[in-house]
Design a protein around this motif. Structure first.
Motif, PDB file in Angstrom:
ATOM      1  N   SER A  74      33.597  41.858  27.596  1.00  0.00           N
ATOM      2  CA  SER A  74      34.264  43.006  26.607  1.00  0.00           C
ATOM      3  C   SER A  74      33.427  42.793  25.358  1.00  0.00           C
ATOM      4  O   SER A  74      33.475  43.662  24.431  1.00  0.00           O
ATOM      5  N   LEU A  75      32.551  41.722  25.114  1.00  0.00           N
ATOM      6  CA  LEU A  75      32.152  41.858  23.760  1.00  0.00           C
ATOM      7  C   LEU A  75      30.528  42.209  23.792  1.00  0.00           C
ATOM      8  O   LEU A  75      29.845  42.155  24.791  1.00  0.00           O
ATOM      9  N   THR A  76      30.132  42.974  23.034  1.00  0.00           N
ATOM     10  CA  THR A  76      28.846  43.768  22.842  1.00  0.00           C
ATOM     11  C   THR A  76      27.770  42.739  22.374  1.00  0.00           C
ATOM     12  O   THR A  76      28.268  42.058  21.207  1.00  0.00           O
ATOM     13  N   VAL A  77      27.016  42.294  23.369  1.00  0.00           N
ATOM     14  CA  VAL A  77      26.130  41.112  22.916  1.00  0.00           C
ATOM     15  C   VAL A  77      24.680  41.824  22.636  1.00  0.00           C
ATOM     16  O   VAL A  77      24.242  42.312  23.775  1.00  0.00           O
ATOM     17  N   VAL A  78      24.183  41.555  21.750  1.00  0.00           N
ATOM     18  CA  VAL A  78      22.604  41.769  21.532  1.00  0.00           C
ATOM     19  C   VAL A  78      21.706  40.808  21.265  1.00  0.00           C
ATOM     20  O   VAL A  78      22.104  40.021  20.443  1.00  0.00           O
ATOM     21  N   LEU A  79      20.726  41.007  21.757  1.00  0.00           N
ATOM     22  CA  LEU A  79      19.592  39.742  22.196  1.00  0.00           C
ATOM     23  C   LEU A  79      18.490  39.922  21.016  1.00  0.00           C
ATOM     24  O   LEU A  79      17.876  41.244  20.930  1.00  0.00           O
ATOM     25  N   ASN A  80      18.248  38.694  20.248  1.00  0.00           N
ATOM     26  CA  ASN A  80      17.171  38.983  19.391  1.00  0.00           C
ATOM     27  C   ASN A  80      16.161  37.535  19.550  1.00  0.00           C
ATOM     28  O   ASN A  80      16.880  36.631  19.763  1.00  0.00           O
ATOM     29  N   GLY A  81      15.081  37.873  19.089  1.00  0.00           N
ATOM     30  CA  GLY A  81      14.227  36.630  19.274  1.00  0.00           C
ATOM     31  C   GLY A  81      13.068  36.953  20.252  1.00  0.00           C
ATOM     32  O   GLY A  81      13.231  36.948  21.355  1.00  0.00           O
ATOM     33  N   GLY A  82      11.849  36.917  19.930  1.00  0.00           N
ATOM     34  CA  GLY A  82      10.504  36.933  20.787  1.00  0.00           C
ATOM     35  C   GLY A  82      10.492  38.074  21.720  1.00  0.00           C
ATOM     36  O   GLY A  82       9.764  38.093  22.618  1.00  0.00           O
ATOM     37  N   LEU A  83      10.891  39.204  21.290  1.00  0.00           N
ATOM     38  CA  LEU A  83      10.789  40.552  22.177  1.00  0.00           C
ATOM     39  C   LEU A  83       9.686  41.178  21.381  1.00  0.00           C
ATOM     40  O   LEU A  83       9.658  42.034  20.477  1.00  0.00           O
ATOM     41  N   LEU A  84       8.260  40.978  22.047  1.00  0.00           N
ATOM     42  CA  LEU A  84       7.144  41.458  21.365  1.00  0.00           C
ATOM     43  C   LEU A  84       6.565  42.658  21.991  1.00  0.00           C
ATOM     44  O   LEU A  84       5.780  43.359  21.646  1.00  0.00           O
ATOM     45  N   ASP A  85       7.334  43.286  23.301  1.00  0.00           N
ATOM     46  CA  ASP A  85       6.652  44.417  24.090  1.00  0.00           C
ATOM     47  C   ASP A  85       7.778  44.957  24.549  1.00  0.00           C
ATOM     48  O   ASP A  85       8.857  44.572  24.844  1.00  0.00           O
ATOM     49  N   VAL A  86       7.564  46.258  25.159  1.00  0.00           N
ATOM     50  CA  VAL A  86       8.696  47.107  25.634  1.00  0.00           C
ATOM     51  C   VAL A  86       9.033  46.443  27.125  1.00  0.00           C
ATOM     52  O   VAL A  86      10.289  46.388  27.163  1.00  0.00           O
ATOM     53  N   ALA A  87       8.206  45.829  27.730  1.00  0.00           N
ATOM     54  CA  ALA A  87       8.327  45.221  29.251  1.00  0.00           C
ATOM     55  C   ALA A  87       9.516  44.062  28.734  1.00  0.00           C
ATOM     56  O   ALA A  87      10.657  44.108  29.717  1.00  0.00           O
ATOM     57  N   THR A  88       9.527  43.413  28.016  1.00  0.00           N
ATOM     58  CA  THR A  88      10.179  42.083  27.471  1.00  0.00           C
ATOM     59  C   THR A  88      11.447  42.442  27.050  1.00  0.00           C
ATOM     60  O   THR A  88      12.532  42.040  27.548  1.00  0.00           O
ATOM     61  N   ALA A  89      11.598  43.704  26.187  1.00  0.00           N
ATOM     62  CA  ALA A  89      12.810  43.994  25.707  1.00  0.00           C
ATOM     63  C   ALA A  89      13.371  44.681  26.530  1.00  0.00           C
ATOM     64  O   ALA A  89      14.683  44.485  26.909  1.00  0.00           O
ATOM     65  N   ARG A  90      13.150  45.362  27.344  1.00  0.00           N
ATOM     66  CA  ARG A  90      13.752  46.296  28.464  1.00  0.00           C
ATOM     67  C   ARG A  90      14.281  45.232  29.827  1.00  0.00           C
ATOM     68  O   ARG A  90      15.484  45.744  29.966  1.00  0.00           O
ATOM     69  N   ALA A  91      13.574  44.407  29.999  1.00  0.00           N
ATOM     70  CA  ALA A  91      14.186  43.243  30.849  1.00  0.00           C
ATOM     71  C   ALA A  91      15.456  42.767  30.542  1.00  0.00           C
ATOM     72  O   ALA A  91      16.213  42.599  31.508  1.00  0.00           O
ATOM     73  N   GLN A  92      15.440  42.662  29.237  1.00  0.00           N
ATOM     74  CA  GLN A  92      16.601  41.966  28.856  1.00  0.00           C
ATOM     75  C   GLN A  92      17.959  42.753  28.854  1.00  0.00           C
ATOM     76  O   GLN A  92      19.062  42.323  29.086  1.00  0.00           O
ATOM     77  N   LEU A  93      17.842  44.003  28.959  1.00  0.00           N
ATOM     78  CA  LEU A  93      18.890  44.974  28.915  1.00  0.00           C
ATOM     79  C   LEU A  93      19.619  44.860  30.380  1.00  0.00           C
ATOM     80  O   LEU A  93      20.591  45.578  30.456  1.00  0.00           O
ATOM     81  N   ALA A  94      19.108  44.234  31.442  1.00  0.00           N
ATOM     82  CA  ALA A  94      19.763  44.044  32.732  1.00  0.00           C
ATOM     83  C   ALA A  94      21.027  42.906  32.351  1.00  0.00           C
ATOM     84  O   ALA A  94      21.636  42.767  33.299  1.00  0.00           O
ATOM     85  N   HIS A  95      20.835  42.235  31.355  1.00  0.00           N
ATOM     86  CA  HIS A  95      21.608  41.051  31.252  1.00  0.00           C
ATOM     87  C   HIS A  95      22.775  41.289  29.839  1.00  0.00           C
ATOM     88  O   HIS A  95      23.614  40.481  29.636  1.00  0.00           O
ATOM     89  N   VAL A  96      22.338  41.861  28.718  1.00  0.00           N
ATOM     90  CA  VAL A  96      23.108  42.143  27.504  1.00  0.00           C
ATOM     91  C   VAL A  96      22.982  43.535  27.266  1.00  0.00           C
ATOM     92  O   VAL A  96      22.471  44.337  27.891  1.00  0.00           O
ATOM     93  N   ASP A  97      23.811  43.738  26.210  1.00  0.00           N
ATOM     94  CA  ASP A  97      24.131  45.373  25.700  1.00  0.00           C
ATOM     95  C   ASP A  97      23.054  45.808  24.855  1.00  0.00           C
ATOM     96  O   ASP A  97      23.061  47.071  25.066  1.00  0.00           O
ATOM     97  N   GLY A  98      22.353  45.142  24.309  1.00  0.00           N
ATOM     98  CA  GLY A  98      21.584  45.578  23.459  1.00  0.00           C
ATOM     99  C   GLY A  98      20.087  44.739  23.204  1.00  0.00           C
ATOM    100  O   GLY A  98      20.357  43.300  23.393  1.00  0.00           O
ATOM    101  N   VAL A  99      19.088  45.094  22.553  1.00  0.00           N
ATOM    102  CA  VAL A  99      18.130  44.244  21.939  1.00  0.00           C
ATOM    103  C   VAL A  99      17.556  44.636  20.663  1.00  0.00           C
ATOM    104  O   VAL A  99      17.813  45.761  20.187  1.00  0.00           O
ATOM    105  N   MET A 100      17.433  43.760  19.940  1.00  0.00           N
ATOM    106  CA  MET A 100      16.956  43.610  18.642  1.00  0.00           C
ATOM    107  C   MET A 100      15.393  43.256  18.299  1.00  0.00           C
ATOM    108  O   MET A 100      15.262  42.003  18.481  1.00  0.00           O
TER     109      MET A 100
END
Length: 333
Positions: free
Chosen positions: A211-237
């Motif tokens: 129930s906690l909105t978790v946003v992942l930050n760190g090392g997200l250098l391109d669209v593919a890397t960032a969007r892949a994380q959205l399968a596991h967390v609520d947001g990317v920074m």
């Protein structure tokens, strides 16, 4: 865009789905005005401001926002609950949509002031700070942290830190830089690059607190890397990628909104009303153009674009026509 756009889009519709990290000396209001024209759907963060700076400084200057900039979060530093509560009230009155507490900065100056990443060693104090801020404002109060500091166990100690926050406060959003911070022996730059990234640790944290909105930050250098994380967390920074290669930010935002990104020149020209308004107020052009230098990164003519803006903006009389000249150089390369 790139080939990653052919993949199914993540289901998350969180307001924190795409964020731009707070970055000292970079994410001022001029930078945020530029990022807003590139990414209408992104959540923008200020540079970290110490609570005492707001209590005793020039609030109008420190909290100025560009027209149309929101939604914007104010990031605060500090460790005194009542001072942070008072600063949060100032930020909320100024129109900020979120107040974020920095529990992740590893610099020696920040440690000396007993705030930033060293607060991960004092989870009860962090909970007191968050609770006081939540009592003071109606906008969301969020936290940005690391997965641990120094010799902390990044499994048990991170769980203990987050569990304590969730149980003692109404915390709804946590931004996690997926690296440890080493408070001794590493510079701030090294702390952004040398400790290994551990995305799986942040994924486990999200599963532990669904129930906690978790946003992942760190090392997200391109669209593919960032969007892949959205399968596991609520947001990317996005952090330095959004600054050094802002087209990544534009493409990620467009993909998540299901639209095509504008042409680079179109996006930059959308900044013209803001630039001309700031020039009319006496703001030197160089304070704005320093944030747009990466727009054509890797494109033919990018070096000439950067050079013309960097050198030309030093002249006191430089105005919008300099940006048009730079666009001609790169668009005809």
């Amino acid at each position: 865009m790139n080939a990653a756009t052919a993949l199914p889009l993540p289901a998350s519709t969180s307001p924190w789905r795409l964020c731009v990290a707070p970055m000292m000396d970079w994410t001022d209001r001029h930078c945020r005005a530029f990022h807003r024209v590139l990414a209408p759907g992104a959540r923008l963060y200020t540079e970290m401001l110490h609570a005492q700076a707001l209590l005793h400084g020039d609030v109008a200057h420190l909290l100025a926002q560009a027209p149309g900039e929101r939604p914007t979060a104010l990031q605060l530093g500090g460790s005194e609950p009542q001072a942070l509560a008072a600063a949060a009230r100032i930020g909320a009155r100024a129109g900020y949509d979120e107040i974020n507490l920095n529990v992740g900065c590893p610099s020696a100056r920040v440690q000396a002031g007993r705030f930033g990443a060293c607060l991960m060693l004092e989870p009860a104090l962090v909970a007191d700070c968050v609770h006081a801020m939540q009592d003071a404002v109606s906008v969301p109060v969020t936290v940005k942290c690391r997965i641990g500091v120094d010799d902390q166990d990044d499994e048990a100690d991170l769980d203990r830190f987050v569990d304590g926050l969730v149980h003692a406060t109404d915390l709804g959003v946590l931004v996690v830089h997926a690296r440890k911070a080493w408070l001794k022996g590493l510079s701030p730059h090294e702390n952004r690059t040398l400790p290994p990234l551990d995305y799986a640790r942040v994924h486990r944290l999200k599963r532990r607190h669904p129930s906690l909105t978790v946003v992942l930050n760190g090392g997200l250098l391109d669209v593919a890397t960032a969007r892949a994380q959205l399968a596991h967390v609520d947001g990317v920074m996005l952090g330095r990628a959004a600054y050094h290669d802002p087209w990544v930010l534009a493409c990620m935002d467009a993909e998540l909104r299901g639209v095509q990104p504008p042409a680079r020149a179109t996006a930059l020209r959308a900044l013209k009303p803001y630039v001309e308004s700031e020039l009319a107020r006496g703001m030197p052009l160089r304070h704005i153009t320093r944030h747009v230098l990466g727009l054509y990164l890797g494109r033919p003519g990018a070096r000439r674009f950067r050079r013309l803006l960097t050198e030309g903006a030093l002249h006191q009389e430089a105005g919008w026509e300099l940006i048009e000249q730079a666009l001609v150089l790169v668009e005809t390369a």
